[in-house]
Design an enzyme around this catalytic site. Structure first.
Site, mmCIF file in Angstrom:
data_model
loop_
_atom_site.group_PDB
_atom_site.id
_atom_site.type_symbol
_atom_site.label_atom_id
_atom_site.label_comp_id
_atom_site.label_asym_id
_atom_site.label_seq_id
_atom_site.Cartn_x
_atom_site.Cartn_y
_atom_site.Cartn_z
ATOM 1 N N GLY B 54 0.687 -1.119 -0.080
ATOM 2 C CA GLY B 54 -0.036 0.111 0.149
ATOM 3 C C GLY B 54 0.958 1.132 -0.032
ATOM 4 O O GLY B 54 1.960 1.325 0.460
ATOM 5 N N SER B 55 0.277 2.691 -0.550
ATOM 6 C CA SER B 55 1.031 3.618 -0.292
ATOM 7 C C SER B 55 0.931 4.082 1.064
ATOM 8 O O SER B 55 0.113 3.615 1.811
ATOM 9 C CB SER B 55 0.344 4.646 -1.446
ATOM 10 O OG SER B 55 0.729 4.179 -2.645
ATOM 11 N N GLY B 56 1.558 5.277 1.399
ATOM 12 C CA GLY B 56 1.388 5.826 2.816
ATOM 13 C C GLY B 56 2.732 5.426 3.772
ATOM 14 O O GLY B 56 2.580 5.901 4.728
ATOM 15 N N HIS B 57 3.724 4.446 3.003
ATOM 16 C CA HIS B 57 4.856 4.323 3.823
ATOM 17 C C HIS B 57 6.036 4.996 3.449
ATOM 18 O O HIS B 57 7.195 4.567 3.662
ATOM 19 C CB HIS B 57 5.094 2.806 3.789
ATOM 20 C CG HIS B 57 3.869 1.861 4.145
ATOM 21 N ND1 HIS B 57 3.128 2.046 5.148
ATOM 22 C CD2 HIS B 57 3.038 0.985 3.369
ATOM 23 C CE1 HIS B 57 2.167 1.267 5.212
ATOM 24 N NE2 HIS B 57 1.889 0.581 4.212
ATOM 25 N N LYS B 105 5.771 -8.113 2.072
ATOM 26 C CA LYS B 105 5.632 -7.863 3.534
ATOM 27 C C LYS B 105 4.397 -8.920 4.005
ATOM 28 O O LYS B 105 3.393 -9.009 3.317
ATOM 29 C CB LYS B 105 5.262 -6.494 3.707
ATOM 30 C CG LYS B 105 6.664 -5.633 3.447
ATOM 31 C CD LYS B 105 6.355 -4.283 4.095
ATOM 32 C CE LYS B 105 5.065 -3.457 3.463
ATOM 33 N NZ LYS B 105 4.796 -3.413 2.160
ATOM 34 N N ASP B 110 -1.416 -8.276 0.911
ATOM 35 C CA ASP B 110 -0.284 -8.511 -0.130
ATOM 36 C C ASP B 110 0.324 -9.741 -0.557
ATOM 37 O O ASP B 110 0.713 -9.859 -1.530
ATOM 38 C CB ASP B 110 1.151 -7.660 0.681
ATOM 39 C CG ASP B 110 1.065 -6.235 0.926
ATOM 40 O OD1 ASP B 110 0.119 -5.668 0.507
ATOM 41 O OD2 ASP B 110 1.979 -5.685 1.359
ATOM 42 N N HIS B 219 0.007 0.480 9.257
ATOM 43 C CA HIS B 219 -1.189 0.740 8.640
ATOM 44 C C HIS B 219 -2.237 1.600 9.385
ATOM 45 O O HIS B 219 -3.573 1.472 9.168
ATOM 46 C CB HIS B 219 -1.989 -0.390 7.882
ATOM 47 C CG HIS B 219 -1.017 -1.133 7.178
ATOM 48 N ND1 HIS B 219 -0.335 -2.242 7.477
ATOM 49 C CD2 HIS B 219 -0.768 -0.960 5.733
ATOM 50 C CE1 HIS B 219 0.425 -2.666 6.381
ATOM 51 N NE2 HIS B 219 0.079 -1.963 5.224
#
Lengths: 212, 357
Positions: B54-57, B105, B110, B219
């Site tokens: 996911g994006s945001g990391h 991960k 995922d 998350h």
């Protein structure tokens, strides 16, 4: 009594509408024990499905459902993308080339989809997942179809069983997916995947009620 | 919600477009399906490393694409796994003929999406290996959960295995090294605040002024337990001890078998850290915690390591695997042998990590 291709298309359209209407609700359920995206993802996936649907609406039911599955796999992400995507792909494979379905066909189609979900996600009953809604729903559907119930009666029992299974996830401790990390803290919350499953089955019931 | 965004639905796309404009010398960005590949991809004869999530990391994973690290990264929506079609297209774009290693991960989404992508790539004749990162010691058992989550060790694995691929390791060697790094790495995270997913518009959870969440993932999800706020030293010691005293961890993972073209169950055991070990120590910000506080954490971490006979051979301090604007940090200790240190020190040139060049 049979299920027509148009009714399958209507079911998918109703699914898109109901998932969009419940986008916030599903996301809120997910925020409690997951990562707050289930409603958003499902709504995005079915918006894509609605864009694709006109291009396949005149094809056979198997083809339509496989297209839905591929669209979900490539647009939803998360765990629900491959799981629901696999559900529709397998369901479509089970009714390949069919333009209408007997009650037995419909039951077999849904069961194939659920078998695919189990294979991909490896969840078992009471892991607090969508399986907790699918399993009792499929058992109820099979019994009703075997007993010769009308399709609406059979689906009423199916949806009731799904609802019961969905509510039964509330006291469960999650053992799969992101909610499993919460341990005991996942207890007391309804599983968002089981909830979307109930909505999808209810959309099918409503479709068949309108047609009769 | 107050964020520097234009429209919620364009957050990921505009970020990628910005990366493309900022780093044309390092990366190429593909939109629809979204992926980032190094500017000179595919590198002929080199094993290609692909990760995603996911994006945001950020900067993970797109910021780690470049020489000596990843060949490709697939960003999903914020905190949502990318999709198999993205991963498959990305794998095709970076495959230089020596095969593709997926670094995944351990999150259900995922895992399921990368499994589907591995099957697609295999069907297309691309040699694939897939290694799970599951280093989060906050998760104690694997039997009744989806297993330990992949957190800080991911960054270290991408750096180390990326350097090995650059040095000519073949696909099996890269996979073996990645499995070893994962097995040697342990992490623990904590949050002082929640974070807000743009599409959700409100914080994922609420934390009181005097509360913190221990044992979080990345998350914005609630963690293992909620506690009353403590000092930096107390928090650091608590987290470091969870890592240092963590016992052997056994679980069964699925790995892709190229010859059989099927998933096989593999049982893996991570041995505990012990006195005499040397480690790479990684103190990471969740996004909202300033580097100054990370140094306060590192100060205590070094002391705790020393008192347990553990030598910090290298360190990494900063925001590298984040949860949007969340305040909090994570600590990763990676047991480091000669091979790991050699590849850690090797040159790397990516938007997010750069040295030796």
């Amino acid at each position: 009594m049979s299920v027509t291709r148009d009714q399958i298309v209507t079911w998918l359209e109703k699914t898109a509408v109901v998932l969009d209407a419940n986008k916030q609700y599903l996301t809120d359920l997910d925020a409690a024990i997951g990562d707050a995206d289930h409603g958003i993802n499902m709504a995005r996936g079915f918006t894509k499905v609605m864009e694709k649907l006109p291009t396949v609406a005149d094809k056979d039911i198997g083809n339509i459902l496989k297209t839905v599955g591929m669209t979900l796999i490539s647009s939803v992400g998360g765990a629900s993308g491959p799981l629901y995507g696999t559900f529709y792909m397998r369901a479509g494979t089970a009714v390949a080339a069919k333009e209408e379905l007997s009650n037995e066909d419909l039951a077999a189609m849904l069961q194939s989809g659920v078998d695919g979900v189990v294979q991909r996600g490896r969840a078992e009953l009471e892991d607090k997942t969508m399986i907790d809604a699918w399993f009792p729903a499929m058992a109820a559907l099979k019994t009703a179809v075997d007993n010769g119930d009308s399709i609406t009666n059979a689906l009423q029992k199916t949806v009731a069983a799904a609802e019961q299974g969905m509510k039964a996830t509330i006291p469960l401790k999650a053992r799969k997916g992101r909610a499993s990390y919460l341990g005991d803290r996942s207890i007391g919350h309804q599983d968002p995947g089981a909830t979307s499953t109930h909505l999808i089955l209810n959309a099918l019931l409503e479709t068949m009620q309108e047609g009769n | 919600m107050k964020k520097l965004i234009n429209a919620v639905e364009n957050v990921v796309r505009e970020q990628l477009q910005g990366m493309a404009v900022a780093h044309p010398d390092l990366v190429k960005v593909q939109i629809d399906p979204h992926y980032v590949v190094r500017a000179d991809a595919p590198v002929k004869g080199k094993v290609a490393l692909v990760s995603g999530g996911g994006s945001g990391h950020e900067p993970m994973h797109g910021g780690f694409v470049g020489m000596g690290m990843l060949d490709g990264a697939c960003p999903g929506e914020v905190f949502t796994s990318p999709t198999p079609d993205q991963m498959y297209e990305c794998a095709k774009a970076v495959n230089g003929g020596a095969g593709v290693l997926f670094i995944v991960k351990n999150y259900t989404g995922d895992v399921l999406n990368f499994e589907t992508a591995a099957e697609l790539a295999h069907a297309d004749g691309i040699k694939v290996q897939s290694i799970l990162i599951d280093d989060d010691v906050a998760v104690k058992d694997s039997l009744y959960t989806a297993g330990r989550r992949g957190v800080g060790t991911t960054v270290l694995a991408e750096k180390i295995v990326g350097a090995a691929a650059e040095a000519g390791y073949n696909l099996t060697q890269c996979a073996d090294l990645c499995r070893k790094v994962n097995s040697y790495g342990r992490s623990m995270g904590m949050a002082l605040t929640s974070c807000t997913v743009p599409a959700a518009g409100k914080p994922t959870f609420e934390l009181g002024d005097n509360e913190m969440e221990i044992g979080i993932g990345i998350h914005g999800e609630p963690g293992q337990r909620r506690m009353e706020m403590k000092t930096a030293d107390e928090i650091t010691e608590m987290m470091a001890l969870e890592i240092i005293t963590d016992k052997a961890y056994t679980r069964t993972v699925r790995e892709w078998d190229n010859d059989q073209g099927a998933w096989v169950d593999v049982e893996l055991v991570d041995e505990p850290l012990k006195a005499g070990d040397q480690v790479i120590a990684f103190v990471n910000s969740m996004g909202g915690t300033p580097v100054s506080e990370l140094y306060a954490v590192y100060r205590k971490l070094a002391e705790v390591c020393q008192s347990h006979g553990i030598t910090i051979a290298r360190n990494l301090i900063g925001p590298y695997i984040t949860s949007l604007e969340m305040q909090g940090c994570s600590i990763t200790l990676l047991k480091a042998d000669e091979e790991i240190l050699r590849f850690w020190d090797a040159p790397v040139k990516t938007p997010g990590l750069r040295w030796g060049v």
